[in-house]
Write an enzyme that holds these catalytic residues in place. Structure first.
Site, short mmCIF file in Angstrom:
data_model
loop_
_atom_site.label_atom_id
_atom_site.label_comp_id
_atom_site.label_asym_id
_atom_site.label_seq_id
_atom_site.Cartn_x
_atom_site.Cartn_y
_atom_site.Cartn_z
N LYS B 28 -18.91 -2.61 -11.73
CA LYS B 28 -19.18 -1.37 -11.47
C LYS B 28 -18.21 -0.36 -12.90
O LYS B 28 -18.87 0.12 -13.50
CB LYS B 28 -18.78 -0.77 -10.43
CG LYS B 28 -18.84 0.69 -10.28
CD LYS B 28 -18.40 1.29 -8.90
CE LYS B 28 -18.79 0.66 -7.64
NZ LYS B 28 -19.58 1.39 -6.57
N ARG B 99 -13.80 3.66 -5.39
CA ARG B 99 -14.75 2.56 -5.09
C ARG B 99 -14.23 1.32 -5.54
O ARG B 99 -13.53 1.14 -6.68
CB ARG B 99 -15.97 2.78 -5.82
CG ARG B 99 -16.79 3.95 -5.36
CD ARG B 99 -17.86 4.30 -6.24
NE ARG B 99 -18.49 5.58 -6.21
CZ ARG B 99 -19.60 6.05 -5.53
NH1 ARG B 99 -20.36 5.07 -4.83
NH2 ARG B 99 -19.88 7.44 -5.60
N GLY B 108 -21.61 -3.43 -0.26
CA GLY B 108 -21.31 -3.03 1.15
C GLY B 108 -20.21 -3.74 1.66
O GLY B 108 -19.95 -3.53 2.94
N MET B 110 -16.88 -4.33 0.61
CA MET B 110 -15.78 -3.49 0.42
C MET B 110 -15.74 -2.09 0.70
O MET B 110 -16.95 -1.42 0.70
CB MET B 110 -15.07 -3.89 -0.82
CG MET B 110 -14.75 -5.28 -1.00
SD MET B 110 -14.03 -5.81 -2.52
CE MET B 110 -15.43 -5.62 -3.51
N ARG B 372 -26.28 -1.79 -12.10
CA ARG B 372 -25.76 -3.02 -12.27
C ARG B 372 -27.27 -3.97 -12.11
O ARG B 372 -28.32 -3.44 -11.94
CB ARG B 372 -25.05 -3.44 -10.78
CG ARG B 372 -25.71 -3.17 -9.75
CD ARG B 372 -24.82 -3.48 -8.55
NE ARG B 372 -25.66 -3.10 -7.33
CZ ARG B 372 -24.88 -2.63 -6.24
NH1 ARG B 372 -23.72 -2.69 -6.15
NH2 ARG B 372 -25.70 -2.29 -4.89
N HIS B 490 -28.97 -1.19 4.02
CA HIS B 490 -28.31 -2.60 4.04
C HIS B 490 -29.15 -3.69 4.31
O HIS B 490 -28.85 -4.82 3.73
CB HIS B 490 -27.39 -2.25 5.33
CG HIS B 490 -26.33 -3.44 5.40
ND1 HIS B 490 -26.46 -4.24 6.19
CD2 HIS B 490 -24.96 -3.76 4.56
CE1 HIS B 490 -25.51 -5.28 6.15
NE2 HIS B 490 -24.71 -4.81 5.31
N ARG B 596 -34.61 -45.93 0.39
CA ARG B 596 -33.73 -46.52 1.44
C ARG B 596 -34.52 -47.54 2.48
O ARG B 596 -35.75 -46.94 2.91
CB ARG B 596 -32.82 -45.63 2.42
CG ARG B 596 -31.91 -44.55 1.83
CD ARG B 596 -31.37 -43.80 2.74
NE ARG B 596 -30.88 -42.61 2.26
CZ ARG B 596 -31.66 -41.47 1.83
NH1 ARG B 596 -33.05 -41.46 2.02
NH2 ARG B 596 -31.01 -40.59 1.25
N SER B 798 -27.04 -46.58 -10.54
CA SER B 798 -27.41 -45.25 -9.89
C SER B 798 -25.95 -44.87 -8.99
O SER B 798 -25.54 -45.72 -8.38
CB SER B 798 -28.51 -45.58 -8.97
OG SER B 798 -28.62 -44.39 -8.24
N THR B 801 -22.85 -40.97 -5.17
CA THR B 801 -21.88 -40.06 -5.23
C THR B 801 -21.44 -39.57 -3.66
O THR B 801 -20.33 -39.10 -3.38
CB THR B 801 -21.96 -38.89 -6.03
OG1 THR B 801 -23.42 -38.30 -5.62
CG2 THR B 801 -21.85 -39.23 -7.49
N CYS B 865 -27.98 -40.79 -7.27
CA CYS B 865 -28.90 -40.61 -6.07
C CYS B 865 -28.15 -39.95 -4.82
O CYS B 865 -28.74 -40.21 -3.78
CB CYS B 865 -29.57 -41.77 -5.62
SG CYS B 865 -28.51 -43.16 -5.14
N TYR B 885 -31.48 -39.44 -15.41
CA TYR B 885 -32.36 -38.91 -14.27
C TYR B 885 -31.32 -38.35 -13.06
O TYR B 885 -30.21 -39.09 -13.05
CB TYR B 885 -33.36 -39.61 -13.80
CG TYR B 885 -32.81 -40.75 -12.99
CD1 TYR B 885 -32.78 -40.86 -11.74
CD2 TYR B 885 -32.87 -41.83 -13.76
CE1 TYR B 885 -32.44 -41.79 -10.97
CE2 TYR B 885 -32.60 -43.29 -13.12
CZ TYR B 885 -32.45 -43.21 -11.63
OH TYR B 885 -31.87 -44.14 -10.78
#
Lengths: 916, 916
Positions: B28, B99, B108, B110, B372, B490, B596, B798, B801, B865, B885
Site C-alpha cells: 500500500k 492503515r 482484511g 490487519m 494494488r 469480504h 509403484r 530417480s 525425495t 519422483c 524430468y
C-alpha cells in the site's frame, strides 16, 4: 602387453619372487622364495599366484589351466633339474607337495597334498632307491589317503562317523593284532593302498588316478577350491580377510621326515607364542610327516632340552620316561639342532619378527618348508614388541605398529581371583596353550558349543583333539580343553589366534563322546557340569571360579605409555555411572565423551517420577514431576563428575522417545496405574499415544527438549548445580552439555538459549560460576550437511556414528538382522557398518561436517562417541578426519589408546595438515 | 553511519518512496508513493516502514517509538501543510487514517483506523467548517467505534454475542423507532458518541483518549500489533508469508465519502477478477466510508452502467428499482466516473497488471486511496495473462510468470456435470463471486465447518456475511454462500484468494443462526442438509449434484502450450493404474516417473498369492507363489504400458516391507489361516517375525530383492513379457526398471545382474527384444553420497525425495505429527519439508548425487519422483540441479508444466550451464 606372470620358481638359493610379494605369492610362497634368497635350505619348487585362484573362481578350471599349463610343465622340469629326479619316473621319481598359501596366514583352513607323484610303479622305484620299502609304501599310503580326502572327497559320512580310511586302518590293525601305525609292515601298507583305492572306486565311482600329471592338476585345483570351503570362509569372516585375495599354490619337491629314525619333522617358534618370552621352542616327531605334529595324534617332543624338561614337569612325565620316550631334538640330533637354531636366529633377524617355522629332517639333513610371522597371544604380542624395541630390532613406531589393537582385548579379560585360586581344586593339568581364565559348562561338540552359547550359556569345549570343523564352536566357547596335542596342535594355534583360553594335551582326562562325559581325577563330569581353565598354567579346576579385572601394569602399561606419547587424539570413554567412569579412568580415559542421562531415569522412584512427567497433560504438571527428578539427577551427576574430576565430561540431554519409559505389558501397566493412582485405561491410552511407527525417526532427542523445554531446563539445572556443589569441595570439573539429534541451526539455537538461560539463573542463585560448553551430537545426516550453520551455535560436535550410520544407510540396527548377515555373506557389504565405520558413505558426512564446522568456528571441539570410537580402523579414520578425541566403552579404552598412536604413526603428515 | 530512514513522505505529486519499495513500505505504502509520482490524486500522508514493525515486535513499543517520534511529528506537519489543516486543531482539524500494508496483500487481515484526530472540540470545528453537523458527528461516532474496537479492544464478549457498539446503536434505533443508520440525526449520533465512550470507560477502565497524538500512537501500534493477530498469522501460514516481513503503517489525510450525496466511496477492478474479462468494474456506495462497501452491510451499487444492468439481471432487480435505488456511478456522477475510468486505465497501463483500487469521492472530487495488483481466480489469472500477452502489454515470459502454478489447481477442480445441471433445482441465486462447483452439507459457523471437514465431511459455509474471524472455516469449506455483500465483499475477495467457490449476496435467503436453519425458495434447510453452489453463475441448487473433471482447453490449454515451449524439464506422472496414467496423460504427462508395484499385490486372489509367497519357508515355495503372481502382474503392466504407449514408464520393483501384506488383527489372521489352510498360530508367528522396530529402515526395497532374488526375477519377467506382448500389437513402450532403496554399488549391481539375466532369458524364450533401462531410486543418503559409484551400474537416477527427506532429517513421516507442527510454529522449520523440498539439506544431497552421477555416466537420466515433483519451488530447484524430468501425481501435472516453464525463465543461464 606382456603376458602376465602366474608361475614363480624358487630353489637352489635362487628365486623369482621375494618376501614382499605376499599379495601375489601368498605368505608361504613369498617366504619360500625369500628363504632361498637368504640361503636357508628349502626344497625347490614353484608358486602359482593368487590371481589364478581368482580367475579359477570366476572363469572356471579350463580357463585357469590354459593360462598356466605351459609354465607349470616348465616349472616341474626346473624342480627335476635341481633335484636330479623325474616327475612320474619309475626309477627315480620326483614327489611333490601341493600347498595353499594366502596373503594372510590361515592355518589349517585350506588343503594340502603330500607325496604327490606316487603310483604303483613309482613306489617301487622309491622302495628300491631308498632301500626302504616300508617308507615307500607308507608314503604311498599317506598320499592315497590324503589325495582321497582332499581331492576326491572321501569324507566321513557324518560328524560322528569315522574317516573311511581310518576305518580300514583300524580293521587291518585289528586283524594284525597291533596298536600303532608304526607297527604296520610294508606288506600291510601295500594292502592298505589297495584297500584304499578300492574304497575310492566304490565311494566315488572313479579309479584313483595313476597319472602324476592328473594327480598334480587335481591337487592344484583342489587347493584353489579349498579357498571357498566352509571353514575357510568362516575363518576369513572372523579375521576380516577379503574373499577376493584368493590363495596361491606352492608346489615343492618332497623331503621326507618319515624315512626312518634319522628323519623327523617339526614346528618351531623363535619366541614363546603364548608368553612372548625370548625362548626358542618347538616340537618335533621322529619318522613322521608334517601333519602328524599338527594333528595331535602322536605326542610330539620338544626341540630344546630346556623345553623338554619344562614339558615333562607340566605333564608329570618322569625324567626317565622323558629321556627314553620323549627326548628333545637337542639331545637326539645335536648337529641338526645346531643348524636349526642358527637358521631360526637368521630368520628372526632377517624378518625382524617372531617366526613360526616348519622343518623336515631327511636322513639327517635339515630342510625348511615354511617360515612366517608367528601367531601369538595378545600378551606375547605386547611383550615381543617391547622386547624387540629394547633389543634394538625395531623402532618405537614399529613396536607400536606390531601390536594389533584388537588383541589387547585379551589382556583386559578377567583373570582368576587370587583367593579363589587358593581354594580351587585342580582336577587335571595340560599344556598352557593359550592364556586366560575361562569358566563354563562342559560341552563335547562344536555345534553344541554354538547352540549353548547363543542361548547365553558360557561353555568350555572339551575334545580329544580339535579339527578345522570345530572352528565355530571354538569361537563360541569361553575356553577349549583337549586331551591330546601339544603347543602347536590345531587347538593351541587356533585358540591363540582367537585369543581364547586353551589347555591342550591334558593326557589324564578320558573322554567318552557317546556318553557325553569325561573322567578327570577319578570323577565323572557330564555335559553341563562346570569347570574352569587357566590357560596360562595349564590347570583345570573343578566348578566355577571367581574372576577379577586385570591390572594395567608391566609390559602392557609400558606399551600404553609409549602409545600415549605418539597419539594425537585423546581417548575418552562412554560412561553413565561413577563405576564405569572409574574403570575407564583406570584404563587411561581422558574424560567422558558421552554420558547418557536416560539411564538415570530407570529404577525405583526415578522411573515413577519420570512417568509422572510423561503422563503430565500440561507444562505445570510436567514441571512438578521434573522437580522430583532434579535432586536425583543432580546426585547422579555429582558422582560422575567427581569420578572424572579434572577431566571433561560431556553430558547428553535426554535422547530416547518417551515410549521407552512406560510399561508395554498389561502387568506393568496395572502396576503403574496403581502407583500413579489413575486408571489402567489412562495408562494404556498414554502408552498408545506414545507409540511410534519408526521411533528411531520420531519424537526424541532435542525434539523432546524443544517441545518440552522444561526437560532441558531441569537437566541443565541438575548438571550445573552438581558441578557448583563439587566446586565448593574444590573438585575441578569441565562440564560439556550436549544436545542430541540436532538437524537444523534454529533447533540447536533454541536448546542453547534454554541451556544458557538456565545456567545463568543457577549462577545467579548460587552467586558462583564455572566454565562450560554447549555443543551437539552430529548424528542426523542433515546436521552434517548443515554443520557450517549449526556450528554458529555449537561449541563442539560429537559424532554419534551409531545413529548417523542408521540414517545414512537407512538401516535400523534393531531390524537389520534380517538382511545384514546376508549382505555381508554376499559381499554387498565388506563389514558390518555398525562395527566398522563406513568411511565411504558415513565417513564423507563426518569429513564434511568437520570441514564445515571448522569453517564457521575455527576452534570447534570435535569428537566421536559412537561405538566406532573404540574400533581401530575407525579411529584411524577419525585421526585423518582431524577430530580431537574418540570416546569408547571403558574396556575399549586401552585398545583405542593404541589405535590412536598407530593412526598418528600411519598419518604423520595428514594430521598436522588438518589441525593447523 | 547515516541514520536509517523509517518514515517516508508522499503527497502533492511528490513522494520519497516508489512502487519498487514494497519490502520497506508495504504494497500500500509503495503504491501510494507511486501514484503520487504518476499524477493520480492521492491524499497526502506518510508511511512508517516494515522495519519498525520488526523492531517493535523484538524490542517493544518504547524503543520503536523513540526511533520514529521526531520523524512522525515532522511528517504530520508535512501533511498539515499540503492540506492546509492542523492536526488536533479546534477549527480546521486534520483527520487521518491509519492503515496497515505488508509486502504481500493480506486483505482484511490487519486493522485500520479512520477519522483519527477527532475529539469533542475538533468535531465542532468540522461541523462548522463542513456546515454538516450530522457528517461531523457520524465521523466521530465511526472513529470512536473503530478506535474502540481496534485499539482499545472493545470486542464482542463471545462469538454469538453482538458487537458492544452495535448493541448501543440498536437500542437508540429502537428508541427512535427507526431502522436505518442513515436515519439517525446529528443529535442521535452525538448521544451515541457519549454512550460509546461511557461503554469504553466501563469495559476497559480507561477514558477514551481525547489527545489526537495519543490517538495516533495508539493506532500506529495497534496496526503493528495486528500483524501478530490470530487471523493474520493463519493467513500468512496459508499463503506462506514469512513473519519477519512485518507490516508498514500508512498515515494519510482523511477524505470523506460520507459528506453527503456528492460523496461516495468504492472499490474498482480494471478487469473482472472472477472471469478475467477485460471489463472495468466495481462497486460503490454514496455517502459512505470505505469499510461500508467491503463489510457488505449495505448493498453496493455498480460503477459502470453495463455492470449495473448485469447485476440487476442476476439479482432479479427491475430496471425501475435499479435506477431508483441502485444506479451506477456512470449514471449518478458521470464526470467523476470519467475521471475514475481514466485513472484505472492509467494505473493498469502503468503497472502492467490488473489493478484493484479503493477510491473516495469527496464532494464531487475523486481521490484514490489505494491501488494494488488485483487478486483473481485461477481462471482469471490465466485469461488476464494471455489477454495481456495478446494486447502486447506483457511478454511471453511475463505472461507465464504472471500465473501462480498453485492457482491452476482451481481449474482442475471438478465442474458440474451438464446433465446433472439440467435436472437440478435452482433454489436461490446470488452473485458469482468466485467460480467453481461445490456440493456439501450446510453449516452456519466457521468452526463447525472446520470440525465437520476434519471429520471428512464436505460442507458449505452459509453466513449472512463473513468476517475475518471466519477465515479458517472458509478454508475448510467446499464453498461459501452469503446472504449479503457484493462482488467485493469480504466473502467474495477471500474466496477468490483461496480459490474457493463462492456465491455472495443471495438476498433471497433468510438465515436463522439460532435455529441453525435457512429459508430458500420457500423451504427450510437445516444444518447438515445438502446444497450445491455454482460460483460461476451464482446459482444455488438443492441437494448434491454430480461433478466431472474439467477439460484442458481454451485459455488453459493455450497457457500450457506456451509453458511447454519454455520448459526444459519434462513432466511425468506417478501412476500405478491405467486410469491414473490416462488422467495424467490427458493433463499432458510425458511418461510415468514412478509406477509403484506394491499396489498390484493387494486385493482378492493377488493378496492370497502374495501371502503364500511371504509364508514360504524356502526359495522353491516362494517361486511357486510367485508363479501365481506372474500373470496378474504382467496383465497389470500391459494395461499401464498401453495407457502410456509411446512414452517412458519407470516401474519400481517391490519396495515396502513384507509386514505390510499380512493382516495384523485377530480376525484377518483367522481368515488368512482359513484361506491358506494353516494354523492361526503359524500366521501369528510369521506376522510377529516380520514385525520391525523401524520398518522405514528395515527389510524393504532392494534388500528384499537381494535376499529373495526370485522376487526381482518375477517382477522383471512380468514387465518384459508385458512389453513384448504389446510389441506384438505394435504398441511402443519404453520400460525403465527401477531398483528401490539402493545405498551401495554392489547392492545395485546384484539387482542389475538379476534383472539383466532375467530379461535376456525372456528375450530368448520369445525370440524378440526391446530396449530398456535399469536404474535406481536415490532415496537413502548414502546413495547420494556414493552416487559416482552407483552410477556405474544405474542408467538412471530417480530422486525419491520422500524417503530421502525422512532419512536426511531423521523424521518419520508417520510420527513427525508430534513435533513438526510445533517446529513450524516455533520457526525451527520454515516449511514442512515433506511438502517443500529442503534445499539446504536434502537439496545438497540431490545436487551431490547429480554431480557425482554425471561424472561417472555423462548421459545418466535424472528425475525426481517424490511428492516434491509437483511443488513449484521444488521444481525450480530440480531445474537448477539439472534434472531431466519431474514426476508428480496426475492432478499436479499441469501445475508442474507451468512451474517447469517458470523455472526455465527464472534460470535461463544456470540450466544451460548444468546441462552442457
Amino acid at each position: 602387453m606382456a603376458k602376465a606372470k602366474y608361475v614363480f620358481l624358487f630353489g637352489d638359493r635362487k628365486a623369482e619372487g621375494n618376501a614382499k610379494m605376499k599379495n601375489l605369492l601368498g605368505g608361504k610362497g613369498a617366504n619360500l622364495a625369500e628363504m632361498n634368497l637368504i640361503g636357508v635350505p628349502v626344497p625347490p619348487g614353484f608358486t602359482i599366484t593368487t590371481e589364478i585362484c581368482t580367475i579359477y573362481n570366476e572363469k572356471g578350471r579350463d580357463y585357469a589351466v590354459d593360462l598356466i599349463k605351459e609354465d607349470v610343465i616348465k616349472a616341474v622340469v626346473h624342480v627335476e633339474n635341481i633335484m636330479g629326479m623325474k616327475f612320474g619316473d619309475q626309477e627315480n621319481p620326483l614327489l611333490v607337495s601341493v600347498r595353499s598359501g594366502a596373503r594372510a596366514s590361515m592355518p589349517g583352513m585350506m588343503d594340502t597334498v603330500l607325496n604327490l607323484g606316487l603310483n604303483d610303479k613309482a613306489v617301487e622305484g622309491i622302495a628300491k632307491k631308498s632301500n626302504n620299502p616300508r617308507f615307500a609304501w607308507d608314503s604311498y599310503r599317506r598320499f592315497v589317503q590324503m589325495y582321497g580326502d582332499v581331492v576326491l572327497g572321501m569324507k566321513p559320512e557324518s560328524k560322528e562317523s569315522q574317516d573311511p580310511f581310518e576305518v580300514i586302518i583300524e580293521e587291518i590293525k585289528d586283524k594284525r593284532g597291533i596298536q600303532l601305525d608304526t607297527q604296520l609292515t610294508a606288506g600291510d601298507l601295500k594292502e592298505l593302498v589297495h584297500l584304499f583305492k578300492t574304497a575310492v572306486k566304490k565311494q566315488t565311482g572313479h579309479s584313483f588316478p595313476n597319472d602324476p600329471w592328473e594327480q598334480l592338476w587335481g591337487a592344484i585345483m583342489a587347493v584353489f577350491d579349498s579357498w571357498m570351503n566352509e571353514r575357510a570362509i568362516l575363518y576369513r569372516k572372523l579375521n576380516k580377510i577379503p574373499e577376493e585375495w584368493g590363495t596361491a599354490v606352492s608346489v615343492q619337491a618332497m623331503v621326507f621326515g618319515n624315512m626312518g629314525d634319522t628323519s623327523a619333522t617339526g614346528v618351531a617358534f623363535t619366541r614363546d607364542a603364548a608368553t612372548g618370552e625370548n625362548i626358542f621352542n618347538g616340537e618335533y616327531l621322529i619318522n613322521a610327516q608334517g601333519e602328524d605334529v599338527v594333528a595331535g595324534i602322536r605326542t610330539p617332543q620338544q626341540i630344546t632340552h630346556e623345553g623338554s624338561l619344562r614339558w615333562a614337569k607340566l605333564t608329570n612325565v618322569s625324567e626317565h620316561e622323558r629321556v627314553s620316550k620323549y627326548p628333545s631334538l637337542e639331545e637326539t640330533m645335536p648337529d641338526v639342532y645346531k643348524d636349526l637354531y642358527d637358521t631360526q636366529e637368521k630368520l628372526e633377524k632377517h624378518y625382524r619378527d617372531m617366526q613360526d617355522m616348519e622343518f623336515t629332517i631327511q636322513d639327517g639333513k635339515l630342510w625348511l618348508l615354511q617360515t612366517r610371522t608367528g601367531k601369538r597371544t595378545g600378551a606375547a604380542m605386547v611383550k615381543i614388541a617391547l622386547d624387540m624395541l629394547h633389543e634394538n630390532i625395531v623402532t618405537k613406531d614399529e613396536a607400536i605398529m606390531r601390536v594389533e589393537p584388537g588383541k589387547l582385548d585379551e589382556l583386559l579379560h578377567p583373570v582368576f581371583d587370587d583367593e579363589a585360586i587358593k581354594n580351587a581344586k585342580v582336577v587335571s593339568k595340560g599344556l598352557p596353550a593359550s592364556p586366560g581364565a575361562a569358566t563354563g559348562q562342559i560341552v563335547f561338540y562344536a555345534d553344541d558349543a554354538e547352540k549353548w552359547a547363543s542361548a547365553g550359556k558360557k561353555v568350555i569345549l572339551v575334545r580329544i583333539e580339535t579339527s578345522p570343523e570345530d572352528l565355530k564352536g571354538m569361537n563360541s566357547a569361553e575356553g577349549i580343553l583337549t586331551a591330546r596335542g601339544g603347543m602347536t596342535s590345531h587347538a593351541a594355534v587356533v585358540a591363540r589366534g582367537m585369543g581364547k583360553c586353551c589347555v591342550s594335551g591334558a593326557g589324564s582326562i578320558k573322554i567318552d563322546y557317546k556318553a557325553r562325559s569325561l573322567k578327570m581325577d577319578g570323577n565323572v563330569y557330564k555335559e553341563g557340569d562346570f569347570i574352569s581353565l587357566n590357560g596360562s598354567t595349564g590347570e583345570v579346576y573343578d566348578g566355577m571360579l571367581k574372576t577379577v579385572n586385570p591390572e594395567m601394569s608391566g609390559y602392557f602399561g609400558k606399551l600404553m605409555k609409549l602409545a600415549d606419547k605418539k597419539a594425537k587424539l585423546y581417548v575418552r570413554t562412554n560412561a553413565d555411572t561413577p563405576h564405569d567412569a572409574q574403570v575407564a579412568r583406570a584404563f587411561g580415559a581422558q574424560g567422558i565423551g558421552l554420558c547418557r542421562t536416560e539411564h538415570m531415569f530407570f529404577g525405583g522412584h526415578k522411573i515413577i517420577a519420570m512417568r509422572e512427567m510423561i503422563l503430565a497433560e500440561n507444562e505445570e504438571d510436567r514441571r512438578k514431576a521434573l522437580e522430583k527428578l532434579l535432586p536425583i539427577q543432580r546426585n547422579d551427576f555429582e558422582g560422575i563428575f567427581e569420578a572424572m574430576k579434572g577431566l571433561p565430561v560431556t553430558v547428553r540431554l535426554l535422547d530416547p522417545p518417551l515410549h521407552e519409559f512406560v510399561p508395554h505389558d498389561e502387568k506393568g501397566q496395572k502396576e503403574m496405574a496403581d502407583v500413579m493412582g489413575i486408571s489402567v485405561e489412562a495408562i494404556k491410552a498414554k502408552v498408545e499415544e506414545l507409540k511410534e511407527f519408526n521411533p528411531m525417526l520420531g519424537h526424541r532427542g532435542c525434539r523432546l527438549g524443544n517441545t518440552y523445554p522444561e526437560i532441558t531446563e531441569t537437566q541443565t539445572r541438575a548438571i550445573i548445580e552438581a558441578v557448583l556443589n563439587l566446586k565448593k569441595k574444590k573438585i575441578k570439573t569441565y562440564p560439556e552439555i550436549m544436545v542430541p539429534l540436532t538437524g537444523n541451526l534454529v533447533e540447536m539455537q533454541m536448546q542453547e538459549k534454554i541451556i544458557r538461560a538456565t545456567v545463568e539463573k543457577v549462577f545467579e542463585e548460587r552467586n558462583d560460576k564455572i566454565d562450560y560448553l554447549v555443543g551437539t551430537m552430529i548424528e542426523v545426516p542433515r546436521a552434517a550437511l548443515t554443520a557450517d550453520k549449526i556450528a554458529k551455535s555449537a561449541e563442539f560436535f560429537s559424532f554419534g556414528t551409531n545413529d548417523l550410520t542408521q540414517m545414512t544407510f537407512g538401516y535400523s540396527r534393531d531390524d537389520a538382522g534380517k538382511f545384514l548377515p546376508v549382505y555381508i555373506e554376499k559381499g554387498i557389504l565388506k563389514n558390518d557398518p555398525f562395527q566398522i565405520l563406513d568411511q565411504e558413505g558415513v565417513g564423507q558426512l563426518v569429513e564434511m561436517a568437520v570441514k564445515k564446522g571448522r569453517k564457521t568456528r575455527k576452534k570447534i571441539k570435535l569428537g566421536i562417541c559412537g561405538e566406532h570410537g573404540g574400533e581401530p580402523s575407525s579411529i584411524e579414520f577419525c585421526h585423518r578426519a582431524g577430530l580431537h578425541y574418540v570416546s569408547c566403552s571403558p574396556y575399549r579404552v586401552p585398545i583405542a589408546r593404541l589405535a590412536t598412536a598407530q593412526a598418528a604413526i600411519m598419518n604423520k603428515r595428514s594430521w598436522k595438515k588438518h589441525n593447523k
